[in-house]
Design a protein around this motif. Structure first.
Motif, PDB file in Angstrom:
ATOM      1  N   LYS A 105       0.876  -1.165   0.000  1.00 22.49           N
ATOM      2  CA  LYS A 105       0.000   0.000   0.000  1.00 22.49           C
ATOM      3  C   LYS A 105       0.916   1.219   0.000  1.00 22.49           C
ATOM      4  O   LYS A 105       1.860   1.283   0.800  1.00 22.49           O
ATOM      5  N   ALA A 142      -3.566  -1.149  -2.575  1.00 22.00           N
ATOM      6  CA  ALA A 142      -4.220   0.118  -2.229  1.00 22.00           C
ATOM      7  C   ALA A 142      -3.205   1.237  -2.401  1.00 22.00           C
ATOM      8  O   ALA A 142      -2.005   1.049  -2.171  1.00 22.00           O
ATOM      9  N   GLU A 143      -3.682   2.391  -2.821  1.00 17.00           N
ATOM     10  CA  GLU A 143      -2.802   3.550  -2.935  1.00 17.00           C
ATOM     11  C   GLU A 143      -3.601   4.833  -2.756  1.00 17.00           C
ATOM     12  O   GLU A 143      -4.794   4.895  -3.046  1.00 17.00           O
TER      13      GLU A 143
END
Length: 259
Positions: A105, A142-143
């Motif tokens: 992430k 996720a980012e």
């Protein structure tokens, strides 16, 4: 004792009701303990990597995408993404993590100052993180990257849970100061690179136009004759050359006189 810049700012986080570590720029931390890793980002990027099978994870915080000089200390090299990512991954592997199980992430890469859009540090950091993890075959699940707001990131390395909070620049004056200093350093480094390039170009141009001084011919005399016969030119030969007396089949250079 490790020479790597492991974060040392331990505290108890009342919000998450557990032990925590605050990461400053150029630091990283890995653990399998039930704790929280926290950092504040502007144009910098933090990568949070987790191995859910091993129950371990870690975070880094880098300032620039480019590689540092090989002679730099580890604490200085950690400001560069290539080194910071390598250190984080290697330390997790040492703890029993497996690269094929890693999930990432990534956060940060904002243009928090008006002038930062021209330098594009945040964009470069964000693109570097995506590209590096893709090359390492580590999936980004996720980012929260780019934009114009600073971020506060909290990561639970044991579970892989991450939370991010957008901030106003006024809430984190230290971020503004850090970004201004970083922009200054980047501008100075760019000016120095351009100066070196111009100096190199000038040196090459000067060298290409330089001509060696012509050797002065020496007169040759045969005995005490008043009018000397013109000297026969000497020729360097490789192997046999037709029409020249003494031209043999040797592969070594020899000196002969023209007929």
């Amino acid at each position: 004792m490790s020479s790597l810049p492991i974060a040392t700012n331990h505290y108890f986080d009342n919000h998450f009701n557990r032990r925590g570590v605050k990461l400053l720029p150029n630091e990283f931390y890995t653990t399998g303990d039930d704790m929280v890793l926290v950092t504040v980002l502007g144009s910098c990027v933090a990568a949070c990597i987790h191995d859910r099978t091993a129950g371990i994870g870690g975070m880094n915080h880098f300032m620039l995408p480019d590689d540092g000089e090989p002679t730099q200390a580890a604490s200085e090299s950690m400001r560069y993404g290539a080194y910071a990512m390598e250190v984080l991954i290697n330390e997790l592997i040492k703890m029993g993590g497996r690269r094929e199980r890693f999930e990432a992430k990534v956060f940060g890469g904002a243009a928090v100052l008006a002038g930062m859009t021209t330098i594009n540090i945040g964009d470069r950091n964000a693109e570097f993180a995506r590209r590096y993890l893709a090359l390492e075959k580590i999936r980004i699940i996720a980012e929260d990257l780019q934009g114009v707001h600073p971020r506060k990131v909290a990561f639970m390395p044991a579970t892989g849970q991450a939370m991010v909070k957008k901030l106003r620049l006024q809430q984190e004056p230290s971020v503004a100061e850090r970004e201004q200093e970083l922009a200054k350093q980047v501008a100075e480094a760019r000016a120095a690179r351009h100066a070196r390039a111009r100096a190199k170009e000038h040196a090459e141009l000067f060298t290409s136009h330089a001509t060696p001084g012509a050797a002065k011919p020496r007169a040759e005399f045969a005995g005490a004759a008043t009018a000397a016969a013109p000297a026969k030119p000497r020729i360097e030969l490789f192997g046999a050359v037709g029409g020249v007396r003494g031209g043999g089949n040797s592969n070594s250079p020899k000196t002969v006189e023209e007929a």
